[in-house]
Write a protein that holds these residues in place. Sequence first.
Motif, PDB file in Angstrom:
ATOM      1  N   ARG A 259      48.238   5.153  41.723  1.00 15.42           N
ATOM      2  CA  ARG A 259      46.862   5.436  40.949  1.00 15.42           C
ATOM      3  C   ARG A 259      46.392   6.926  40.552  1.00 15.42           C
ATOM      4  N   HIS A 260      47.105   7.896  41.143  1.00 13.12           N
ATOM      5  CA  HIS A 260      46.613   9.199  41.211  1.00 13.12           C
ATOM      6  C   HIS A 260      46.637   9.722  39.671  1.00 13.12           C
ATOM      7  N   TYR A 261      45.906  10.760  39.307  1.00 16.60           N
ATOM      8  CA  TYR A 261      45.874  11.183  38.025  1.00 16.60           C
ATOM      9  C   TYR A 261      47.062  12.006  37.572  1.00 16.60           C
ATOM     10  N   LEU A 262      47.826  12.400  38.755  1.00 15.77           N
ATOM     11  CA  LEU A 262      49.067  13.293  38.361  1.00 15.77           C
ATOM     12  C   LEU A 262      50.118  12.353  37.859  1.00 15.77           C
ATOM     13  N   VAL A 263      50.119  10.968  38.588  1.00 12.68           N
ATOM     14  CA  VAL A 263      51.043   9.842  37.945  1.00 12.68           C
ATOM     15  C   VAL A 263      50.665   9.733  36.589  1.00 12.68           C
ATOM     16  N   ALA A 264      49.421   9.405  36.250  1.00 17.62           N
ATOM     17  CA  ALA A 264      49.009   9.163  34.900  1.00 17.62           C
ATOM     18  C   ALA A 264      49.364  10.247  33.908  1.00 17.62           C
ATOM     19  N   LEU A 265      49.336  11.654  34.353  1.00 17.57           N
ATOM     20  CA  LEU A 265      49.731  12.552  33.596  1.00 17.57           C
ATOM     21  C   LEU A 265      51.161  12.726  33.314  1.00 17.57           C
ATOM     22  N   ALA A 266      52.120  12.429  34.435  1.00 17.16           N
ATOM     23  CA  ALA A 266      53.352  12.481  34.265  1.00 17.16           C
ATOM     24  C   ALA A 266      54.011  11.478  33.171  1.00 17.16           C
ATOM     25  N   SER A 267      53.347  10.400  33.596  1.00 21.46           N
ATOM     26  CA  SER A 267      53.548   9.096  32.606  1.00 21.46           C
ATOM     27  C   SER A 267      53.371   9.452  30.958  1.00 21.46           C
ATOM     28  N   ALA A 268      52.343  10.148  30.945  1.00 24.17           N
ATOM     29  CA  ALA A 268      51.684  10.402  29.587  1.00 24.17           C
ATOM     30  C   ALA A 268      52.973  11.609  28.961  1.00 24.17           C
ATOM     31  N   GLN A 269      53.065  12.508  29.831  1.00 25.45           N
ATOM     32  CA  GLN A 269      54.283  13.630  29.270  1.00 25.45           C
ATOM     33  C   GLN A 269      55.509  12.725  29.112  1.00 25.45           C
ATOM     34  N   LYS A 270      55.822  11.661  29.788  1.00 27.82           N
ATOM     35  CA  LYS A 270      57.084  10.929  29.437  1.00 27.82           C
ATOM     36  C   LYS A 270      57.101  10.374  28.195  1.00 27.82           C
ATOM     37  N   ALA A 271      55.785   9.528  28.071  1.00 27.97           N
ATOM     38  CA  ALA A 271      55.398   8.880  26.759  1.00 27.97           C
ATOM     39  C   ALA A 271      55.831   9.833  25.538  1.00 27.97           C
TER      40      ALA A 271
ATOM     41  N   LEU B  50      59.492  10.219  25.038  1.00 30.46           N
ATOM     42  CA  LEU B  50      60.082   9.060  24.723  1.00 30.46           C
ATOM     43  C   LEU B  50      59.899   8.991  23.066  1.00 30.46           C
ATOM     44  N   LEU B  51      58.430   9.357  22.753  1.00 30.31           N
ATOM     45  CA  LEU B  51      58.107   9.368  21.258  1.00 30.31           C
ATOM     46  C   LEU B  51      59.366  10.427  20.447  1.00 30.31           C
ATOM     47  N   SER B  52      59.283  11.668  21.099  1.00 31.31           N
ATOM     48  CA  SER B  52      60.251  12.374  20.421  1.00 31.31           C
ATOM     49  C   SER B  52      61.647  11.860  20.376  1.00 31.31           C
ATOM     50  N   LEU B  53      62.263  11.211  21.352  1.00 32.92           N
ATOM     51  CA  LEU B  53      63.444  10.313  21.028  1.00 32.92           C
ATOM     52  C   LEU B  53      63.551   9.343  20.180  1.00 32.92           C
ATOM     53  N   GLY B  54      62.296   8.824  19.735  1.00 32.88           N
ATOM     54  CA  GLY B  54      62.166   7.841  18.738  1.00 32.88           C
ATOM     55  C   GLY B  54      61.837   6.388  19.538  1.00 32.88           C
ATOM     56  N   GLY B  55      61.722   6.435  20.833  1.00 32.62           N
ATOM     57  CA  GLY B  55      61.344   5.110  21.557  1.00 32.62           C
ATOM     58  C   GLY B  55      59.753   4.832  21.157  1.00 32.62           C
ATOM     59  N   ILE B  56      59.318   4.537  20.249  1.00 32.73           N
ATOM     60  CA  ILE B  56      57.776   4.641  19.981  1.00 32.73           C
ATOM     61  C   ILE B  56      57.214   3.460  20.671  1.00 32.73           C
ATOM     62  N   ASP B  57      57.698   2.394  20.682  1.00 35.67           N
ATOM     63  CA  ASP B  57      56.886   1.122  21.371  1.00 35.67           C
ATOM     64  C   ASP B  57      56.864   1.280  22.807  1.00 35.67           C
ATOM     65  N   GLN B  58      58.025   1.931  23.379  1.00 37.95           N
ATOM     66  CA  GLN B  58      58.078   2.227  24.810  1.00 37.95           C
ATOM     67  C   GLN B  58      56.914   3.304  24.949  1.00 37.95           C
ATOM     68  N   ALA B  59      56.804   4.445  24.102  1.00 36.67           N
ATOM     69  CA  ALA B  59      55.877   5.337  24.409  1.00 36.67           C
ATOM     70  C   ALA B  59      54.672   4.848  24.152  1.00 36.67           C
ATOM     71  N   GLU B  60      54.211   3.890  23.357  1.00 38.01           N
ATOM     72  CA  GLU B  60      53.099   3.428  23.067  1.00 38.01           C
ATOM     73  C   GLU B  60      52.602   2.727  24.278  1.00 38.01           C
ATOM     74  N   GLN B  61      53.302   1.974  24.903  1.00 40.36           N
ATOM     75  CA  GLN B  61      52.822   1.010  26.197  1.00 40.36           C
ATOM     76  C   GLN B  61      52.649   1.988  27.233  1.00 40.36           C
ATOM     77  N   LEU B  62      53.535   3.277  27.501  1.00 40.09           N
ATOM     78  CA  LEU B  62      53.292   4.094  28.483  1.00 40.09           C
ATOM     79  C   LEU B  62      52.263   4.886  28.562  1.00 40.09           C
ATOM     80  N   SER B  63      51.976   5.297  27.157  1.00 40.66           N
ATOM     81  CA  SER B  63      50.676   6.010  27.061  1.00 40.66           C
ATOM     82  C   SER B  63      49.518   5.271  27.366  1.00 40.66           C
ATOM     83  N   ALA B  64      49.469   3.878  26.891  1.00 43.73           N
ATOM     84  CA  ALA B  64      48.262   3.172  27.088  1.00 43.73           C
ATOM     85  C   ALA B  64      47.955   2.992  28.544  1.00 43.73           C
ATOM     86  N   LEU B  65      49.125   2.957  29.292  1.00 45.54           N
ATOM     87  CA  LEU B  65      49.272   2.628  30.639  1.00 45.54           C
ATOM     88  C   LEU B  65      48.607   3.888  31.243  1.00 45.54           C
TER      89      LEU B  65
END
Lengths: 207, 1016
Positions: free
Chosen positions: B886-898, B901-916
């Motif tokens: 639940r730590h914000y650093l995990v959220a930050l890393a997830s956002a960065q991964k999103a 992913l977006l840059s690689l074209g994985g928009i759906d996955q990125a959408e879910q991950l950024s929302a999470l």
Amino acid sequence: MEPAAPILATRTTTRLLDALVDHSNAEVWSALDARYRPIIAALARRLGLRHTDAEEVAQQTMTEFVRAYRDGRYDRSKGRLSSWILGIAHNTVRHAMRDRKRATGSAAARADDLPDTPDEGSIRSIWSEERDRAILDQALRVLRDDSSVDDRTLRAFELVGLRAVPAAQAAAQCGMSVDQVYVAKSRITSRLKTLVQQLTEAFEEDA
Amino acid sequence: MSHDRAQPPPADKGDAPDRPHAPRPCPGHETLDRCLHAPDDQIPPDLAEHLRTCPLCAQRLKDAREESAFLTRIRGLVAPGLQPIDAPRIPGYRADAVISAGAQGIVYRAVQESTSRIVAIKVIGGFTAPLGSGSGAGAGKPAHEASPAISKRQRLRAEREAEIAARLRHPNIVTVYESRSLTDGRLALVMEFIEGEPLDRWAFALPTDLDASTRRRTLLITFIEVCEAVHHAHLNGVIHRDLKPDNVLVRPDGHPVVLDFGVAKADHVQATMTGEFAGTPAYASPEQASGHPDRVDALTDVYSLGVILYRLLTGHFPYDLTGSILEIARTITETPPVPPRRRDPAIPIDLEAVVLRALSKDKELRYHSAADLAKDLRRFLDGHPVEARSDSGWYVVRKAIAVNRKRLALAGVAALVVGLAVTAVIASLVSVARSERNERIQREQARVEGIRARAVGQLLRDIIPLKDPAKPEISSAVNAGLVRLYLRLETGAFADEPDLDQAVRRIWGSVYTTLGTGRAAELVEYSEVSLRNGLVRLRERHGASDHPDIASTLHELGGVLLVRSRPAEGLAFAQEAERMRSALFGPAHPQTALSRGLRARTLYAVQRPTEADTLAADAITVLKSAAGHEDDPLLATLLALRARIALDADDPSAAEPLISEAFRLRFRVLPPEDPDLTSTLSIAADLVERAPNLPFSKSLTAAWQTDPAETPAAIRADLKTLSIPDSRMFTLWGQAPTGRTAAYGRVLALHQSLLGPGDPSIVGTLMAHARAAQNEILPVIRAESLLRAADLLSARHGPNDLSVLLCVEQAGSVFVFAGHPDRAAEQGARAAAIWSAIPAHARDPLLAANCERRLGWYLTLSGRHQEAIDALDRAIAGLSAAVGERHYLVALASAQKAHALLSLGGIDQAEQLSALALENARAAAADTPIPGDTDAHIHFVRGHLLTRLQRFDEASPLLNHAFSVGYNTAPPMYPWRPLILRDLLACARALGDAQAEEGWSRQIDADLAALQPGAK
């Protein structure tokens, strides 16, 4: 005890009041203050205020009383002085209680939303009890500060007279004979009675 | 029968059976007493008969009945305010209740009759339980009977302490109005009556609806006030010795008041430990528990404060306190406290460290004052690193990062600007220096000369300048330590060890004189007073004869006077010190040379240069040949002094080798910000002016890259720039540079030309250079300096040293900031490699995972998306393990991964991950505030994605939030700033907000203009 106090303590309230109009008469003010302040503070405590708040109420009441008296707002024909002071005190207590409530945030108190205090009759009886206590206090103080009363005699009296300790036990504790204890008790009780009587008269005469 | 009431008749024998047929004698008081409440018909017949016939006895009974009725009536009235039997009769006061009774005396509540003020009266000396408080052997007896009278010494001491305590004026210390001697030999202290509850009871009664952290905060705020009050007393020479919750009352408004200062006596505590203790020894310190009242000092109170704090936080004592007094004493001296977090895992680890430090058995490891304890608690409350954990370098790094991240949101990046952490880590080395210093103190004490202050000064210089690129922090840490030392000195901490006391005084003086820090005028004044006091004591001990300690003190005093611009006075001390050392050790001893050098400096200051030069030359010769003095800064000072004298005498060629050598020495031992170094620069400017063709003048001209004729002016201009204190403020974007970076660049060039480019001392100058570049927002210069420093540190300490890592990580984040993500990724990978080379036990999992996260982010920015995703996956796993999912650093890393992913074209996955990520960040924010830049980053990624999905109405508020908490202060070159501006513009357009559209367009234009070459 301050040297002037014993004399003033037995001076009647009426005479004190007359002298009070003279602004420069600090001695009289302090005598009246000494007379009423403890009663007001005790009343305030019994109505539920903390020690410091009660002291504050006593201070405010006395200040208000003197201001009103000097302004000529006290009409002797309309009631006894003590009733008048009691009225001021009661009001001040209620305000203090409201302020406290407000400070603790328990209710959004308004000026017209003063807390309930016991009825007039109960308050009068508390007042009168506290007045008696104050008188007794003062009398005991005079006794304690009287250098002609030796420590042992006073202790014997306190044990037997005030704490109802059996005379034999008190005698053992004070290093006296039982008879000496009885004598001490009688002597001091008699002094005390006289003192209480004098002081009560001084209080009562403010009709 | 004739008797009066005062003289009772011969009494009957109480209950002895009355003799039949004989007339009954007059009854005694007791007999009459029994009849008081009896109806007449129940009075024994013979007595009744007697009363009928004896009018006097009848009257006695009547009087006694009246008396009894009166007493019954008044008992009801008087009971609540009854003056306790053993209350002292103190004219002017009336005691009306016993507040407490303990081994140290009884406290009464009393009224001051003239003012009706309620006071508390403490009667000390002799224990007697008041009536009704128990049935102990001494109950009810007068004090002087119940216990042996206090000794004269005890009494004098009690009186003296009471007197001092009465002078203490502090809002959190009970006011003592007066003390009176009682006729029975006891002492009565009249003090303020405090309406309040004992600290522990108050704490345990805090409203139950408070959440744990609010409750803790409330406790700590009150507790800090207690510490400050105790510190105030210590500064006035009063040690409490018996701090416990009962001695701290908390007023209804939450402010505490400490009672009984100067009342508790050491003798009492000792009695405690020999087994006659009436109270609880739970708050006693190890030195008290081991029966060493002589070792009791201010730190004893610090320990007791630690126990109190422990108890407030956990509700327990730090140890198991069952068993005999002796067993308890052993527990206190030997058993380590149960860590508070074992009692309550919710207690933050920093707070635990603070408590445990206060509870150190070893006084040296405890906080050095109650004020330090308070300060550390305040640091804890403010979220700053606590000093209690400063031994752990990693800990300091982590905290420094946490605290500064917010500040660095200014840069608009979630960068870990480790440069600040470098200073923090190095600052922790100070404590090492300090403990090594202590070791030296002890070692040297055994020697004839006692402790030589110079050794300590030297040690400080040896350790600090090389490792520490940040002198200001060190100075303030050293200063704080010195102030503490001064306070301990003057409160008699070493009074029982005169040698140590003297040594510490000299060390104290020497740090200021030999470190060349003339800035802290106030401290130097303390130093002078302290040394003068020390000198008086030494003279008392050693008389008029020569003694090494006296010589050292004279020497330091001379130095302090010189620093305080009183050279004529200083000269006399220096002269005497030199004479004495020469007599004691011989004229060629380095100690003598040091005093001679000091004499040279004072002579120059009183304008006697010729003598000064001769003496300085002599001292230099001795010091150069003496082991351990090769790097003595005094040597550099003397060289510079001789150079100055030569220049004054218009002899630049004599000055040249001197100044050049002085520089070499100073560069080696002093950080570039040191005033000594800058003053040497001013001599250098004079040299170039007089003789531009000498080799050293040419080196200077080369370093300054100017025409020889302009070099002196250029050096002087830089001197001016460098002497401005480093405000550590960020220069705002677009603001003109101050020239500091350039000036340090020239100092760096000189440093390198004198000592060679590989000299480790260059790290200090490089870091100063980097810091100046940071302040002037010259990121590339800064990063390059950091990398050069990393190389030097790597050569010296190995490639995987902490210091290398810090420089590399910092350089990485600086490159991103400067718009060079490729170079950032390179350094990020290097840092990650160092992390994996650090052995597991020394690796901080949080920092290591965060390093991966940063690497992932740099890789995303460099367009290496798949590598970025791999790094971010590792980061998410590591961070989740280290700080929880639940730590914000995990959220930050997830956002960065999103984002990757977006840059690689994985928009759906990125959408879910950024929302999470956004959801998790919001949940985390409920526990801990999220740093602004992190918050901005997570919002931005989600907003960016929604913009791509043309969900503008959802995207717009997220982007606006991100901009306002982070990106608005990012520099235009920061890669994501154009992105967010473009997204904001798109949203404004799509939503038909013409005003916003215009605003964002203007901002984009302004950024573009700023990025044009030559814009800054």
